[in-house]
Motif scaffolding. Structure first.
Motif: not given
Length: 520
Positions: A196-217
């Protein structure tokens, strides 16, 4: 980041005239707009038609303003102003997206009260029509369609590991695709290899770690808990129909086709008819005759918000989520067209928001004023420390499964109309301007939870408003307002047991009225 000039729309006739003289952006000013050369100004364009929007034009459901004040750190006046602006500008954004077609580069709201709508295009020739519509214009090198194609290519190239490159989204403000990565240098190598066009992409450091929000219970309201098996808990999304079948939509990771659900009370509820996850994250579940679908979502403290449609919100719009864990939370749309990588795989075409959510909220409804937006997919963080939530847009779900969203008006009694005929209970009265009337003469008591529907029909030249009120033990509280600008109003409310009455107000005009209503 390149700073691109923005053309404001403060004074439409003058700016339209100037914009007509604009010339294409130069190669040395990427994404910019070159001001018109010094020359005699063109003749002023005819003033654009202006629609005045007042506070009365937007009537947020009970509890929404308070939640926006708290969660977005606003005063009451700021929250009211924001909703008025959003109601007006989202319609503008939809029109311009259709007009610009393949040149459309995205739209977003600016300022705390959403006073400004910015619309991007790949062509400077679109500037005049953007400004005439009351938006600011920005010229960008890449269209929204191109950016989505880049994001999809990255979805197929980057490693499917949430601990490496968990989130990718189209950032229309930057006119780029942003990758949030816990290992940005490693991800940068994959981006380079993707082609892909590298100028069209920005890579940023992040601590977001996606997880589904279903729960045992026996009313099906968005945001209520439901269970798949003995412990898996998710949240009801929006009520839908498919032919004669009634049900609701929710997240795909909550269950698979054939899975049986039970409701918040552990009563057998329904069956998953279809489910997708990963790739997408949506499902639809039919319910049995013990459950009645209603066009409403829970908004905390026993109140509900009516669902009137599914007009999409744009970047910067305020939205709220109802979930079985966190109840009622509000935030803003951050980006559309995002992809996230869960441990189970990539999910694309999600919307990224600043709403906080927690396990068990999966599948819950996201709503903007009274417009359905989607169902909660997953998130990062929590409501104690702050977080990010991603949702699957409702339009994709409805299209995929051939469903119809249940909206206000669907539950009117058989034979009922806006003239308020056909309701099982009817009363009449007469009002003069500025007067209130309360019906029925003795408030009625509902011993069970259920749907209340009321309709008032007054003189043609009057403005009569209708409010359903519930006794809290200390005072009468309006739980469903019908305060438009005509003499005919209808309200619906998914209520808990208690005492209720209707208040009819003659805002303008005088004369007789008919009130028709149903009780659970």
């Amino acid at each position: 980041m390149v700073r691109r000039p923005v053309l404001a729309a403060g004074c439409v006739p003058v700016i339209v005239a100037l914009a007509l003289a604009a010339v294409p952006a130069r190669a040395d000013r990427p994404g910019g707009v070159v001001p018109a050369p010094a020359a005699a100004p063109a003749a002023p364009a005819a003033p654009a038609a202006v629609t005045t929007v007042t506070a009365a034009a937007v009537k947020p459901p009970p509890g929404m303003l308070e939640a926006i004040e708290q969660d977005l750190n606003m005063s009451r006046e700021e929250a009211e102003t924001r909703l008025i602006n959003e109601n007006r500008l989202l319609a503008v954004a939809a029109r311009l997206k259709e007009k610009l077609g393949v040149r459309f580069g995205g739209a977003w709201l600016r300022t705390k009260t959403a006073h400004t709508l910015v619309v991007a295009s790949t062509s400077a020739a679109d500037i005049p029509q953007i400004i005439v519509e009351g938006a600011q214009a920005e010229v960008v090198p890449r269209s929204l369609t191109q950016l989505i194609a880049i994001r999809k290519k990255l979805d197929a190239t980057l490693p499917p590991d949430p601990l490496i490159s968990g989130v990718r989204y189209v950032d229309v403000k930057r006119n780029k695709v942003t990758v949030l990565a816990t290992a940005p240098q490693r991800v940068g190598v994959f981006v380079q290899k993707s082609g892909v066009d590298r100028t069209a992409v920005t890579v940023l450091p992040s601590v977001e770690v996606p997880l589904p929000l279903s729960a045992p219970s026996y009313e099906l309201v968005g945001g209520a808990a439901y269970y798949v098996g003995p412990v898996n808990r998710c949240s009801v999304g929006f009520s839908v129909t498919k032919g004669a079948q009634a049900g609701f939509v929710s997240s795909g990771h909550c269950g698979r086709k054939g899975d049986v659900t039970t409701g918040f009370n552990r009563v057998v509820q329904g069956v998953f008819q279809a489910s997708a996850f990963p790739g997408s994250d949506h499902a639809w579940i039919t319910v049995n005759e013990s459950w009645k679908t209603v066009p409403a979502v829970e908004s905390g403290a026993g109140s509900t918000v009516a669902v009137s449609g599914a007009r999409p919100a744009v970047e910067g719009a305020s939205i709220c989520q109802s979930g079985s864990t966190t109840d009622w939370q509000c935030g803003r749309v951050q980006q559309l067209n995002a992809s996230v990588t869960y441990p189970q795989g990539v999910v694309s075409d999600l919307t990224r928001t600043s709403i906080c959510a927690e396990p068990g909220d999966s599948g819950g409804p996201i709503i903007s004023i009274d417009q359905a937006q989607g169902v909660t997919s997953g998130g990062s963080g929590d409501c104690a420390s702050g977080g990010t939530t991603y949702f699957q847009p409702i339009t994709e779900i409805l299209t995929t499964y051939g469903l119809t969203l249940k909206t206000t008006g669907d539950d009117m009694p058989s034979g009922a109309s806006r003239a308020c005929t056909g309701y099982p209970r009817q009363v009449t009265g007469t009002l003069i301007k500025g007067q209130d009337d309360y019906q029925p003469a003795e408030p009625y008591r509902s011993a069970v939870a259920g749907l209340h529907v009321g309709c008032v029909d007054g003189p043609e030249d009057a403005d009569f408003d209708l409010y359903l009120e519930k006794w809290t033990g200390l005072k009468w509280l309006a739980v469903a307002p019908g305060d438009g600008v005509t003499s005919d109003e209808m309200v619906s409310h998914q209520g808990t047991p208690g005492s209720y009455r209707y208040r009819i107000t003659a805002t303008t005009g005088s004369g007789p009225y008919v009130l028709g209503f149903t009780t659970p």
